[in-house]
Design a protein around this motif. Structure first.
Motif, mmCIF file in Angstrom:
data_model
loop_
_atom_site.group_PDB
_atom_site.id
_atom_site.type_symbol
_atom_site.label_atom_id
_atom_site.label_comp_id
_atom_site.label_asym_id
_atom_site.label_seq_id
_atom_site.Cartn_x
_atom_site.Cartn_y
_atom_site.Cartn_z
ATOM 1 N N LYS A 11 0.836 -1.207 0.000
ATOM 2 C CA LYS A 11 0.000 0.000 0.000
ATOM 3 C C LYS A 11 0.875 1.263 0.000
ATOM 4 N N GLU A 12 1.891 1.215 0.851
ATOM 5 C CA GLU A 12 2.811 2.337 1.003
ATOM 6 C C GLU A 12 3.530 2.626 -0.327
ATOM 7 N N SER A 13 4.004 1.552 -0.993
ATOM 8 C CA SER A 13 4.768 1.743 -2.234
ATOM 9 C C SER A 13 3.873 2.247 -3.358
ATOM 10 N N GLN A 14 2.558 1.977 -3.251
ATOM 11 C CA GLN A 14 1.667 2.494 -4.281
ATOM 12 C C GLN A 14 1.409 3.988 -4.091
ATOM 13 N N ARG A 15 1.575 4.437 -2.859
ATOM 14 C CA ARG A 15 1.291 5.837 -2.560
ATOM 15 C C ARG A 15 2.503 6.720 -2.847
ATOM 16 N N THR A 16 3.685 6.221 -2.581
ATOM 17 C CA THR A 16 4.888 7.028 -2.788
ATOM 18 C C THR A 16 5.901 6.236 -3.609
ATOM 19 N N VAL A 17 6.503 6.924 -4.560
ATOM 20 C CA VAL A 17 7.578 6.289 -5.328
ATOM 21 C C VAL A 17 8.851 7.012 -4.936
ATOM 22 N N PRO A 18 9.833 6.301 -4.407
ATOM 23 C CA PRO A 18 11.021 7.015 -3.953
ATOM 24 C C PRO A 18 11.853 7.532 -5.126
ATOM 25 N N VAL A 19 12.141 8.816 -5.089
ATOM 26 C CA VAL A 19 13.034 9.428 -6.077
ATOM 27 C C VAL A 19 14.070 10.187 -5.255
ATOM 28 N N GLY A 20 15.358 9.926 -5.500
ATOM 29 C CA GLY A 20 16.417 10.470 -4.651
ATOM 30 C C GLY A 20 16.449 11.984 -4.557
ATOM 31 N N ALA A 21 16.858 12.489 -3.402
ATOM 32 C CA ALA A 21 17.020 13.931 -3.203
ATOM 33 C C ALA A 21 18.211 14.407 -4.027
ATOM 34 N N ILE A 22 18.204 15.686 -4.410
ATOM 35 C CA ILE A 22 19.364 16.230 -5.116
ATOM 36 C C ILE A 22 20.137 17.163 -4.186
ATOM 37 N N CYS A 23 21.353 17.471 -4.565
ATOM 38 C CA CYS A 23 22.237 18.275 -3.712
ATOM 39 C C CYS A 23 22.106 19.761 -4.040
ATOM 40 N N ASN A 24 22.361 20.110 -5.304
ATOM 41 C CA ASN A 24 22.211 21.496 -5.777
ATOM 42 C C ASN A 24 21.553 21.441 -7.146
ATOM 43 N N GLY A 25 20.482 22.165 -7.316
ATOM 44 C CA GLY A 25 19.842 22.144 -8.636
ATOM 45 C C GLY A 25 18.394 22.579 -8.584
ATOM 46 N N THR A 26 17.623 22.035 -9.515
ATOM 47 C CA THR A 26 16.219 22.455 -9.658
ATOM 48 C C THR A 26 15.301 21.235 -9.648
ATOM 49 N N VAL A 27 14.219 21.332 -8.905
ATOM 50 C CA VAL A 27 13.187 20.290 -8.918
ATOM 51 C C VAL A 27 11.902 20.903 -9.468
ATOM 52 N N ILE A 28 11.424 20.335 -10.558
ATOM 53 C CA ILE A 28 10.143 20.779 -11.112
ATOM 54 C C ILE A 28 9.128 19.715 -10.718
ATOM 55 N N ASP A 29 8.255 20.072 -9.808
ATOM 56 C CA ASP A 29 7.321 19.104 -9.215
ATOM 57 C C ASP A 29 5.897 19.455 -9.664
ATOM 58 N N HIS A 30 4.988 18.534 -9.434
ATOM 59 C CA HIS A 30 3.572 18.742 -9.777
ATOM 60 C C HIS A 30 3.363 19.134 -11.235
ATOM 61 N N ILE A 31 4.134 18.503 -12.111
ATOM 62 C CA ILE A 31 3.932 18.696 -13.554
ATOM 63 C C ILE A 31 2.718 17.864 -13.943
ATOM 64 N N PRO A 32 1.740 18.430 -14.662
ATOM 65 C CA PRO A 32 0.605 17.602 -15.083
ATOM 66 C C PRO A 32 1.108 16.345 -15.813
ATOM 67 N N ALA A 33 0.582 15.181 -15.448
ATOM 68 C CA ALA A 33 1.062 13.923 -16.036
ATOM 69 C C ALA A 33 1.022 14.013 -17.559
ATOM 70 N N GLY A 34 2.100 13.607 -18.190
ATOM 71 C CA GLY A 34 2.184 13.634 -19.657
ATOM 72 C C GLY A 34 2.948 14.831 -20.189
ATOM 73 N N SER A 35 3.212 15.825 -19.335
ATOM 74 C CA SER A 35 3.855 17.056 -19.824
ATOM 75 C C SER A 35 5.372 17.069 -19.645
ATOM 76 N N ALA A 36 5.926 16.103 -18.905
ATOM 77 C CA ALA A 36 7.376 16.131 -18.639
ATOM 78 C C ALA A 36 8.167 16.082 -19.940
ATOM 79 N N ILE A 37 7.691 15.288 -20.875
ATOM 80 C CA ILE A 37 8.442 15.089 -22.112
ATOM 81 C C ILE A 37 8.639 16.416 -22.862
ATOM 82 N N ARG A 38 7.595 17.259 -22.857
ATOM 83 C CA ARG A 38 7.705 18.552 -23.534
ATOM 84 C C ARG A 38 8.716 19.448 -22.808
ATOM 85 N N LEU A 39 8.723 19.363 -21.487
ATOM 86 C CA LEU A 39 9.684 20.178 -20.734
ATOM 87 C C LEU A 39 11.120 19.714 -20.996
#
Ligand code: CTP
Ligand code: ZN
Length: 170
Positions: A11-39
């Protein structure tokens, strides 16, 4: 492992998918599903050598599903942030410094986009003469519509190809 614990972990793994933290950079979050490819094309992420993590169709409390892009060693500039807001309305832009979110950028949707979109209208003059395209951004509530300045036809963001996207396909 007990069945109860197993069920809980599933249940837990279905709710959250672990993606590693970054050190220095940019996180673009809450992108509407399907739009990452265009970005990815917009930011030319395949053409530089920063470490990029892309998540697609990740579970999100707010959106149901979302896309996510993390770019190590690259800081989004305000102009880029504003362009991202055209193609991924509602995306949150986080600048990470030394593992902490140092800044959350609030982008402003620009009035026009110059030279980055190919007009889908085959008869448009921009497809026959070497003219830079100009598209006016029209806000349609949760989505943006793009109107070609030359042929005056309007398109949804899902209908258009970026110039860079077309170049990489040919
Ligand atoms: N993040 C990251 N690496 C870090 C710090 C944060 O990849 N060193 C990511 C988080 O995983 C998250 C985003 O940056 O996707 C924003 O982090 P944070 O502000 O801590 O998350 P939220 O509190 O969920 O913020 P919001 O609701 O604005 O997304
Ligand atoms: Zn046109």
């Amino acid at each position: 492992m007990s069945k109860q614990l197993m069920d809980q972990l599933v249940k837990e793994s279905q709710r959250t998918v672990p993606v590693g933290a970054i050190c220095n950079g940019t996180v673009i979050d809450h992108i509407p599903a399907g739009s990452a490819i265009r970005l990815i094309y917009l930011l030319q992420l395949a053409d530089h050598d920063h470490a990029v993590t892309v998540g697609m169709n990740l579970p999100s409390k707010r959106l149901g599903t979302k896309d996510l892009i993390k770019i190590e060693g690259w800081i989004v500039n305000p102009e880029m942030a504003n362009q991202i807001a055209v193609f991924a309305p509602g995306a949150t832009l986080n600048i990470v410094k030394e593992y902490r979110v140092a800044e959350k950028i609030v982008p402003k949707v620009p009035h026009e986009l110059r030279g980055i979109i190919k007009c889908p209208n085959a008869h448009c003059i921009t497809n026959h003469e070497l003219a830079n395209t100009v598209f006016l951004v029209e806000n349609m509530g949760r989505k943006n519509r793009l109107r070609c300045h030359h042929c005056e036809k309007a398109f949804s963001c899902d209908q258009i190809l970026l110039v860079r996207q077309e170049e990489s396909a040919s």
